[in-house]
Write a protein that holds these residues in place. Structure first.
Motif, PDB file in Angstrom:
ATOM      1  N   GLY A  37      43.273  55.845  34.856  1.00  0.00           N
ATOM      2  CA  GLY A  37      43.462  55.647  36.285  1.00  0.00           C
ATOM      3  C   GLY A  37      44.531  54.606  36.582  1.00  0.00           C
ATOM      4  O   GLY A  37      44.745  53.673  35.812  1.00  0.00           O
ATOM      5  N   SER A  38      45.202  54.764  37.731  1.00  0.00           N
ATOM      6  CA  SER A  38      46.198  53.781  38.160  1.00  0.00           C
ATOM      7  C   SER A  38      46.193  53.724  39.678  1.00  0.00           C
ATOM      8  O   SER A  38      45.788  54.672  40.355  1.00  0.00           O
ATOM      9  N   SER A  50      41.013  48.528  43.007  1.00  0.00           N
ATOM     10  CA  SER A  50      42.097  48.656  42.031  1.00  0.00           C
ATOM     11  C   SER A  50      41.564  49.292  40.748  1.00  0.00           C
ATOM     12  O   SER A  50      40.492  48.917  40.251  1.00  0.00           O
ATOM     13  N   GLU A  51      42.335  50.219  40.191  1.00  0.00           N
ATOM     14  CA  GLU A  51      41.965  50.836  38.919  1.00  0.00           C
ATOM     15  C   GLU A  51      42.127  49.869  37.744  1.00  0.00           C
ATOM     16  O   GLU A  51      41.756  50.192  36.619  1.00  0.00           O
ATOM     17  N   ASP A  52      42.666  48.679  37.986  1.00  0.00           N
ATOM     18  CA  ASP A  52      42.872  47.714  36.911  1.00  0.00           C
ATOM     19  C   ASP A  52      41.589  47.006  36.491  1.00  0.00           C
ATOM     20  O   ASP A  52      41.565  46.359  35.438  1.00  0.00           O
ATOM     21  N   GLN A 107      35.213  43.548  43.419  1.00  0.00           N
ATOM     22  CA  GLN A 107      36.109  43.351  42.289  1.00  0.00           C
ATOM     23  C   GLN A 107      36.647  41.930  42.337  1.00  0.00           C
ATOM     24  O   GLN A 107      37.056  41.457  43.401  1.00  0.00           O
ATOM     25  N   ARG A 127      45.017  52.834  43.409  1.00  0.00           N
ATOM     26  CA  ARG A 127      43.766  52.618  44.126  1.00  0.00           C
ATOM     27  C   ARG A 127      42.628  53.441  43.525  1.00  0.00           C
ATOM     28  O   ARG A 127      42.827  54.563  43.066  1.00  0.00           O
ATOM     29  N   VAL A 128      41.436  52.873  43.563  1.00  0.00           N
ATOM     30  CA  VAL A 128      40.246  53.596  43.137  1.00  0.00           C
ATOM     31  C   VAL A 128      39.901  54.644  44.196  1.00  0.00           C
ATOM     32  O   VAL A 128      39.945  54.365  45.401  1.00  0.00           O
ATOM     33  N   GLN A 144      34.501  57.773  44.243  1.00  0.00           N
ATOM     34  CA  GLN A 144      33.980  57.146  43.024  1.00  0.00           C
ATOM     35  C   GLN A 144      33.126  55.926  43.365  1.00  0.00           C
ATOM     36  O   GLN A 144      32.033  55.735  42.814  1.00  0.00           O
ATOM     37  N   ARG A 196      35.729  51.765  34.645  1.00  0.00           N
ATOM     38  CA  ARG A 196      37.022  52.200  35.158  1.00  0.00           C
ATOM     39  C   ARG A 196      37.252  53.658  34.760  1.00  0.00           C
ATOM     40  O   ARG A 196      36.751  54.140  33.748  1.00  0.00           O
ATOM     41  N   LYS A 197      38.035  54.348  35.558  1.00  0.00           N
ATOM     42  CA  LYS A 197      38.412  55.719  35.224  1.00  0.00           C
ATOM     43  C   LYS A 197      39.458  55.705  34.120  1.00  0.00           C
ATOM     44  O   LYS A 197      40.458  54.977  34.214  1.00  0.00           O
TER      45      LYS A 197
END
Length: 298
Positions: free
Chosen positions: A37-38, A76-78, A103, A40-41, A45, A33-34
């Motif tokens: 980040g929050s 998702s960045e989650d 994901q 959308r990815v 990337q 993960r970035k």
């Protein structure tokens, strides 16, 4: 106030770590993960991580020359992204790979990539556009600082965040002002600090950068911007052809145009040149481009 922004070297270390996928099992990889980040990815990337996964499953003497990706769902960045590689073909000169990015078990992107052993052949190329040298242009970040009052406050943090890829353009920030302009853009870009000597990382960083600025080209004739809440945009598919060797930490010119937009979609093309005029990559992308209607309108 103390400056807490990361240094250029820290930005590049973070980007290199982000794109260096972890091997979980044979042909199964995980992209990190970035940090911070929050939402959308970033599509670039996912493309870059998928290319790194495909490259890890292929002999080093076979160089990626093309990739074709379809975005199915926003990432998702989650959560990290998991990449499954299928080794479709290994011939005498070419290898092909398919990559599924997912994901929570749900696909968000699929990509086909082809690898080729280098060999001599016929040669020609397009001519690089004649635009000012990057040393004669202001940095994108300095222009963003000057234009911050034109940006909605909710985007200020994103707009001023230091980035690992620096852009310099002779037509800076035209998309903020609502001007109707020809569907053409030219911008120099490079990593903000030295990357090292790993050619796979240079290719991944270029693939990452190809998803920047490209989709906005088809919005230029209409004077509209997602930043002002006028457009909904998203990448639908993305293709990159890698023609020749380059360094992503040296200046590259990204020259883009949009031949068509309609039916809620916009077509964009790009050429990437080295500073001495070699054409090293070509790009094509179709994106979603919907006009947002004002709430409460007729």
């Amino acid at each position: 106030m103390q400056n807490t922004h990361p240094t250029p070297e820290e930005l590049i270390r973070a980007l290199s770590t982000l794109l260096d996928v972890e091997t979980l099992d044979t042909d199964l990889y995980r992209g990190p993960r970035k940090g911070g980040g929050s939402g959308r990815v970033f599509g670039g990337q996912v493309i870059a991580q998928a290319l790194m996964a495909a490259s890890k499953s292929t002999e080093l003497d076979r160089i990626p020359h093309s990739l074709h990706a379809y975005f199915m769902r926003p990432g998702s960045e989650d959560f990290p992204v998991v990449y499954r590689v299928m080794r479709d073909y290994d011939g005498g000169s070419f290898s092909t790979r398919r990559v599924i990015a997912q994901q929570l078990g749900v696909p968000i992107l699929n990509m086909a990539a082809s690898f080729h052993k280098l060999e001599p052949g016929l040669s020609h190329q397009d001519t690089m556009p004649d635009i000012p040298d990057p040393d004669d242009l202001p940095s994108d970040y300095s222009l963003r600082q000057k234009a911050i009052d034109l940006v909605p406050e909710k985007y200020h943090e994103f707009f001023l965040a230091p980035r690992p890829i620096e852009f310099r353009s002779p037509e800076p920030l035209a998309w903020l002002k609502g001007e109707k302009l020809p569907p053409v853009q030219n911008a120099w870009f490079r990593a903000v600090a030295p990357i090292g000597e790993d050619p796979q990382l240079h290719r991944a960083i270029l693939a990452y950068a190809t998803d920047m600025q490209l989709l906005g080209t088809c919005a230029r004739p209409h004077g509209l911007s997602w930043m002002r809440g006028e457009l909904m945009t998203a990448s639908l598919d993305h293709a990159v052809w890698l023609h020749d060797e380059f360094r992503a930490d040296e200046w590259l010119l990204y020259s883009t145009d949009s031949p068509w937009a309609g039916r809620g979609r916009g077509m964009n093309r790009g050429k990437i040149f080295t500073r001495d005029g070699r054409l090293v990559a070509s790009v094509a992308q179709e994106g979603l481009i919907r006009v947002m209607r004002a709430k409460g309108g007729a």
